[in-house]
Design an enzyme around this catalytic site. Structure first.
Site, PDB file in Angstrom:
ATOM      1  N   GLU A 247      22.917  34.763  42.756  1.00  0.00           N
ATOM      2  CA  GLU A 247      23.449  36.189  42.582  1.00  0.00           C
ATOM      3  C   GLU A 247      23.968  36.450  43.693  1.00  0.00           C
ATOM      4  O   GLU A 247      24.801  36.944  43.860  1.00  0.00           O
ATOM      5  CB  GLU A 247      22.375  37.098  42.496  1.00  0.00           C
ATOM      6  CG  GLU A 247      22.242  38.228  42.052  1.00  0.00           C
ATOM      7  CD  GLU A 247      21.070  39.251  42.293  1.00  0.00           C
ATOM      8  OE1 GLU A 247      19.610  38.787  41.894  1.00  0.00           O
ATOM      9  OE2 GLU A 247      21.305  40.367  41.554  1.00  0.00           O
ATOM     10  N   GLY A 368      20.059  42.674  45.378  1.00  0.00           N
ATOM     11  CA  GLY A 368      20.328  41.322  45.521  1.00  0.00           C
ATOM     12  C   GLY A 368      19.690  40.259  46.061  1.00  0.00           C
ATOM     13  O   GLY A 368      19.822  39.693  47.372  1.00  0.00           O
ATOM     14  N   GLY A 369      19.102  41.804  47.155  1.00  0.00           N
ATOM     15  CA  GLY A 369      18.326  41.554  48.626  1.00  0.00           C
ATOM     16  C   GLY A 369      19.441  42.029  49.567  1.00  0.00           C
ATOM     17  O   GLY A 369      20.657  41.984  49.761  1.00  0.00           O
ATOM     18  N   THR A 370      18.491  43.339  50.382  1.00  0.00           N
ATOM     19  CA  THR A 370      19.039  43.743  51.078  1.00  0.00           C
ATOM     20  C   THR A 370      19.483  43.233  52.744  1.00  0.00           C
ATOM     21  O   THR A 370      19.512  42.226  52.245  1.00  0.00           O
ATOM     22  CB  THR A 370      18.355  44.831  51.807  1.00  0.00           C
ATOM     23  OG1 THR A 370      16.981  44.345  52.883  1.00  0.00           O
ATOM     24  CG2 THR A 370      17.407  45.754  50.942  1.00  0.00           C
TER      25      THR A 370
END
Ligand SMILES: Cc1cc2nc3c(=O)[nH]c(=O)nc-3n(C[C@H](O)[C@H](O)[C@H](O)COP(=O)(O)OP(=O)(O)OC[C@H]3O[C@@H](n4cnc5c(N)ncnc54)[C@H](O)[C@@H]3O)c2cc1C
Length: 384
Positions: A247, A368-370
């Site tokens: 992703e 999607g993850g910082t």
């Protein structure tokens, strides 16, 4: 020009895929994208049209109804959808299959693959991925949506939020807690629309990505068959992390595409717009802004391309994927900001594409993850 905007790994095959995606976006998105962004939704039929055009099946096995191909093909198709469709919200809405289906393709049984994956690829059924909860998204190992075994079902209770395509999904690949605390107690369940107790509690309003719907989901004693569990019970955490790596590269590729589009729009504008008796491209500072923009795009594209190439070689470059996401994210924010500046007051107006791209770009250091979590991943893999 620094050359055609392509990745170094591309072959004739990638160019053909670019052509297919471009044609689809020109014919089915470009004319309506701006309107769909304002409507905060695109027609649900577009999923089926995209499936039939073979666009959303790129990267999936032909045996399951996909077009075949790999991450490189997915990246270039996504880029063309943004460049030619000019609606990031539509692209990311159409793209949620790309985050919801891979765990089923990799870890599902053949029966699950045919039941869930094939209808998406052939008929345009909609899949969403639900990891994030109202109580937190970064700390996935602490998720609290609970699934308790009862005979041949799980009884699911809890909530998920910020779920892209959540209001319209036919099913949601959902992370739930089936075991004890921590990453060892997490499983993945496919929860189908219409299951009693599963409701969309809210459609959320956002800064950007307007054409994609984003939902809060609620599960109240929702009975999900055991046959809808993907992979082993309590074994989902590694699957989720593997999915995140793909992703993140996809999101980095979107940043490259968005920036490329903002750059192209800016070049066209500065050649046309006049100030002090000449086109604003006549000012050295304008040309230097554009030079900085394109240099950063080229650098980010190179890093995304390297990470993708390593994936295609069979490596799992989680650190490089996290770096690529952060580099591409920062680059995209910078380029879109400069694009707005070059457009002056028009850059601040809703009728101008770069105004929308500037807002769309803000998601990428978060979703999607910082950016901070990417740095945690990088630090861990670097050994500090
Ligand atoms: C438009 C949009 C679409 C999305 N789509 C989906 C989707 O389809 N499916 C899905 O599951 N999720 C989705 N998300 C959720 C997204 O992945 C999360 O928002 C993201 O992971 C961050 O989680 P959070 O919002 O709970 O922030 P939090 O985890 O609460 O973080 C808040 C802040 O604290 C920082 N922080 C947290 N932990 C640390 C740490 N250890 N060190 C340093 N800083 C830290 C974060 O970096 C951030 O700056 C979407 C989000 C948005 C906005």
């Amino acid at each position: 020009m620094y050359g055609p905007a392509v990745y170094l790994f591309e072959t004739e095959e990638h160019l053909a895929i670019r052509a297919t995606a471009r044609r689809f976006a020109q014919n089915h998105i470009a004319a309506h994208g701006a309107e769909w962004e304002e409507d905060e939704e695109f027609p649900v039929e577009l999923y089926r049209t995209a499936a039939q055009a073979g666009v959303t099946g790129i990267g999936y096995p032909e045996a399951l109804g996909g077009q075949g191909g790999d991450l490189g093909h997915v990246l270039v198709a996504g880029e063309e959808l943004i460049l030619a469709g000019r609606s990031v919200g539509t692209m990311v809405g159409l793209g949620t299959n790309g985050i919801a289906l891979p765990p089923i393709v990799r870890f599902g049984t053949p029966e699950q693959q045919h039941r869930f994956v094939t209808p998406c690829l052939r008929d345009g059924k909609i899949a969403a991925l639900a990891i994030t909860e109202p109580g937190g998204g970064s700390d996935v190992a602490s998720l609290t949506t609970r699934a308790v075994r009862d005979g041949d079902h799980y009884v699911v209770t809890g909530a998920k939020t910020f779920i892209t395509s959540g209001t319209r999904a036919d099913f949601v690949t959902t992370a739930v807690r089936t075991g004890g605390e921590g990453h060892g107690g997490v499983s993945l369940l496919v929860i189908e629309r219409g299951t009693p107790g599963f409701t969309v509690s809210k459609k959320l309003k956002k800064t950007g990505w307007w054409a994609s719907d984003t939902a809060e989901l609620h599960f109240a004693d929702c009975r999900v068959p055991i046959g809808n569990r993907i992979g082993p019970e309590n074994g989902a955490f590694p699957m989720i992390m593997m999915n995140f790596a793909g992703e993140r590269l996809g999101l980095a590729g979107q940043c490259v595409a968005i920036a490329e589009l903002a750059y192209r729009e800016s070049i066209a504008y500065v050649k046309e717009r006049k100030a002090f008796g000449k086109p604003i491209s006549g000012f050295q500072v304008t040309r230097h802004k554009l030079a900085d923009m394109v240099s950063r795009i080229a650098a980010a594209r190179a890093l995304v391309g390297e990470a993708a190439t390593r994936v295609l070689r069979g490596e799992q470059p989680a650190g490089l994927a996290a770096m690529a996401k952060n580099v591409a994210t920062d680059m995209c924010s910078f380029v879109c900001d400069q694009a707005v500046q070059l457009h002056g007051g028009y850059g601040y107006m809703r009728e101008t594409l770069v105004e929308r791209l500037y807002r769309d770009a803000r998601l990428y250091p978060i979703g999607g993850g910082t950016r901070e979590i990417m740095n945690e991943v990088i630090g861990k893999l670097e050994g500090y």
